[in-house]
Design a protein around this motif. Sequence first.
Motif, PDB file in Angstrom:
ATOM      1  N   MET A   1       8.902 -17.709   5.363  1.00 25.88           N
ATOM      2  CA  MET A   1       8.002 -17.196   6.127  1.00 25.88           C
ATOM      3  C   MET A   1       6.422 -16.954   5.368  1.00 25.88           C
ATOM      4  N   SER A   2       5.435 -17.495   6.013  1.00 32.22           N
ATOM      5  CA  SER A   2       4.332 -17.371   5.643  1.00 32.22           C
ATOM      6  C   SER A   2       2.928 -17.245   6.539  1.00 32.22           C
ATOM      7  N   PHE A   3       1.849 -17.386   6.177  1.00 26.96           N
ATOM      8  CA  PHE A   3       0.668 -17.051   7.073  1.00 26.96           C
ATOM      9  C   PHE A   3       0.939 -18.174   8.315  1.00 26.96           C
ATOM     10  N   PRO A   4       0.582 -17.817   9.460  1.00 29.25           N
ATOM     11  CA  PRO A   4       0.205 -16.544  10.082  1.00 29.25           C
ATOM     12  C   PRO A   4       0.824 -15.311  10.195  1.00 29.25           C
ATOM     13  N   SER A   5       2.272 -15.516  10.178  1.00 35.47           N
ATOM     14  CA  SER A   5       3.316 -14.396  10.622  1.00 35.47           C
ATOM     15  C   SER A   5       3.189 -13.477   9.405  1.00 35.47           C
ATOM     16  N   GLN A   6       3.046 -13.756   8.401  1.00 33.86           N
ATOM     17  CA  GLN A   6       2.800 -12.963   7.166  1.00 33.86           C
ATOM     18  C   GLN A   6       1.448 -12.710   6.886  1.00 33.86           C
ATOM     19  N   ARG A   7       1.030 -11.261   7.026  1.00 30.93           N
ATOM     20  CA  ARG A   7      -0.390 -10.858   6.896  1.00 30.93           C
ATOM     21  C   ARG A   7      -0.515  -9.610   5.952  1.00 30.93           C
ATOM     22  N   LEU A   8      -0.308  -9.509   4.618  1.00 30.05           N
ATOM     23  CA  LEU A   8      -0.317  -8.703   3.770  1.00 30.05           C
ATOM     24  C   LEU A   8      -1.177  -7.322   4.067  1.00 30.05           C
ATOM     25  N   ARG A   9      -2.338  -7.812   4.596  1.00 27.30           N
ATOM     26  CA  ARG A   9      -3.724  -6.986   5.015  1.00 27.30           C
ATOM     27  C   ARG A   9      -3.366  -6.102   6.046  1.00 27.30           C
ATOM     28  N   ARG A  10      -2.058  -6.280   6.841  1.00 26.13           N
ATOM     29  CA  ARG A  10      -1.790  -5.339   7.783  1.00 26.13           C
ATOM     30  C   ARG A  10      -1.677  -3.897   7.322  1.00 26.13           C
ATOM     31  N   LEU A  11      -0.667  -3.920   6.252  1.00 32.56           N
ATOM     32  CA  LEU A  11      -0.697  -2.337   5.690  1.00 32.56           C
ATOM     33  C   LEU A  11      -1.602  -1.794   4.517  1.00 32.56           C
ATOM     34  N   ARG A  12      -2.913  -2.697   4.567  1.00 30.60           N
ATOM     35  CA  ARG A  12      -4.028  -2.464   3.619  1.00 30.60           C
ATOM     36  C   ARG A  12      -4.947  -1.679   4.332  1.00 30.60           C
ATOM     37  N   LEU A  13      -4.666  -1.822   5.738  1.00 30.14           N
ATOM     38  CA  LEU A  13      -6.111  -1.438   6.569  1.00 30.14           C
ATOM     39  C   LEU A  13      -6.542  -0.093   6.550  1.00 30.14           C
ATOM     40  N   ARG A  14      -5.386   0.774   6.552  1.00 30.20           N
ATOM     41  CA  ARG A  14      -5.698   2.339   6.504  1.00 30.20           C
ATOM     42  C   ARG A  14      -5.031   3.035   5.438  1.00 30.20           C
ATOM     43  N   GLU A  15      -5.418   4.182   5.048  1.00 29.19           N
ATOM     44  CA  GLU A  15      -4.837   4.895   3.894  1.00 29.19           C
ATOM     45  C   GLU A  15      -3.532   5.371   4.360  1.00 29.19           C
ATOM     46  N   PRO A  16      -3.158   5.702   5.596  1.00 27.59           N
ATOM     47  CA  PRO A  16      -1.761   6.405   5.701  1.00 27.59           C
ATOM     48  C   PRO A  16      -0.826   4.809   5.390  1.00 27.59           C
ATOM     49  N   PHE A  17      -1.133   3.854   5.725  1.00 28.85           N
ATOM     50  CA  PHE A  17      -0.297   2.874   5.564  1.00 28.85           C
ATOM     51  C   PHE A  17      -0.294   2.469   3.993  1.00 28.85           C
ATOM     52  N   ARG A  18      -1.195   2.430   3.540  1.00 33.54           N
ATOM     53  CA  ARG A  18      -1.430   2.224   1.925  1.00 33.54           C
ATOM     54  C   ARG A  18      -0.624   3.121   1.262  1.00 33.54           C
ATOM     55  N   LYS A  19      -0.528   4.629   1.605  1.00 31.25           N
ATOM     56  CA  LYS A  19       0.029   5.377   0.959  1.00 31.25           C
ATOM     57  C   LYS A  19       1.666   5.385   1.242  1.00 31.25           C
ATOM     58  N   MET A  20       2.384   4.770   2.591  1.00 25.70           N
ATOM     59  CA  MET A  20       3.460   4.604   2.688  1.00 25.70           C
ATOM     60  C   MET A  20       4.350   3.442   1.973  1.00 25.70           C
ATOM     61  N   VAL A  21       3.366   2.547   1.482  1.00 24.88           N
ATOM     62  CA  VAL A  21       3.762   1.425   0.610  1.00 24.88           C
ATOM     63  C   VAL A  21       3.495   1.328  -0.748  1.00 24.88           C
ATOM     64  N   ARG A  22       2.781   2.707  -1.326  1.00 29.08           N
ATOM     65  CA  ARG A  22       2.347   3.043  -2.474  1.00 29.08           C
ATOM     66  C   ARG A  22       3.810   2.842  -3.581  1.00 29.08           C
ATOM     67  N   GLU A  23       3.723   2.039  -4.575  1.00 27.05           N
ATOM     68  CA  GLU A  23       5.037   1.768  -5.553  1.00 27.05           C
ATOM     69  C   GLU A  23       4.864   3.045  -6.721  1.00 27.05           C
ATOM     70  N   THR A  24       3.661   3.175  -6.982  1.00 26.04           N
ATOM     71  CA  THR A  24       3.665   4.122  -8.165  1.00 26.04           C
ATOM     72  C   THR A  24       2.884   5.286  -8.059  1.00 26.04           C
ATOM     73  N   ARG A  25       3.340   6.418  -8.322  1.00 22.22           N
ATOM     74  CA  ARG A  25       2.451   7.633  -8.045  1.00 22.22           C
ATOM     75  C   ARG A  25       2.554   8.485  -9.337  1.00 22.22           C
ATOM     76  N   VAL A  26       1.390   9.097  -9.986  1.00 19.06           N
ATOM     77  CA  VAL A  26       1.231   9.801 -11.152  1.00 19.06           C
ATOM     78  C   VAL A  26       1.258  11.009 -10.604  1.00 19.06           C
ATOM     79  N   SER A  27       1.989  11.960 -11.158  1.00 13.44           N
ATOM     80  CA  SER A  27       2.439  13.335 -10.788  1.00 13.44           C
ATOM     81  C   SER A  27       1.823  14.289 -12.316  1.00 13.44           C
TER      82      SER A  27
END
Length: 324
Positions: A1-27
Amino acid sequence: MSFPSQRLRRLRLREPFRKMVRETRVSVDDLIYPLFVRSGENKKIEIASMPGVYQYSLDTMVLELEEVHSLNIPAILLFGLPERKDELGSEAYSPRGIIQRAIKTIKESYSELIVITDICLCAYTTHGHCGIIENGMVDNDHTLEILCKIALTQVKAGADMVAPSDMMDGRVGAIRTALDGAGFSHIPIMSYAAKYASHFYGPFREAADSKPQFGDRRGYQMDPANVEEALREIALDIEEGADIVMVKPALAYLDVISRVKEKFGYPLAAYNVSGEYSMVKAAGMKGMIDEESVMMEILQSIKRAGANLIITYFAKEAAKMLQK
Ligand code: PBG
């Protein structure tokens, strides 16, 4: 699967989405704050090459710990400046030494704070090497005896964990045996397992007054070119009983952190050392970078590489950012 069905920007467009897929958190729970203690009263001496980092006398140290405590930083790593240096670094293992007194003072007010102590001789010896000198060389096995004495006096004073940083062969096993023999089998060891002979330690040597007076540390610290050797160092320290292993420095050694985590899956600390701190501070003060953002990006990178714990002079500033 690739573009245009895959668009990695979809989950980058808003901070709540970015937070959902964030892989690393410093605590804040990941942070260990190094602290330099010295004798005297009402002393708080700034290190010229480390803006914002100080040598504290025991009274001003307590005030500093109030802030550390209020920021919920769980652990400190203590370094001492002795009143007198000698050939054997005897203040390092004196029950009345600066570190032993500091631990007692801390435990009176902040019993919950994890107090980790550095085990090394460089700040305590007149020659500034991390071990005992015999025939012009650092003698490994004689040094082991002294390191065990240091560990015992620190733990008797109340240290929660010891961190040997001298890079002698066999020191983790020797310290483990000494602690076990004295009824301290419950005290963990965080070993500076892969510690490189790095120029990034420059500012620390001003802070701890621990510059070698002849030669350098390449006879015991690791060659920056090597990573296979780091894996051997880590394997040996784990075998000898290390509870947490460390890679140091952090930033120029992210590949080492990553290889160690992948191979051993062991609790791993990384030391974001003095030179790494000072470079960010200097560039920040000159307005060349956004200091806070660069700091957080660096800490995140160290964590992403595989470290569980980060020893950093930025601990207080990072804790403040993480509260926002
Ligand atoms: C002592 C020790 C050093 C550091 C931690 N423990 C200096 C050295 O090996 O010369 C360096 C820490 C830093 O640069 O922040 N052996």
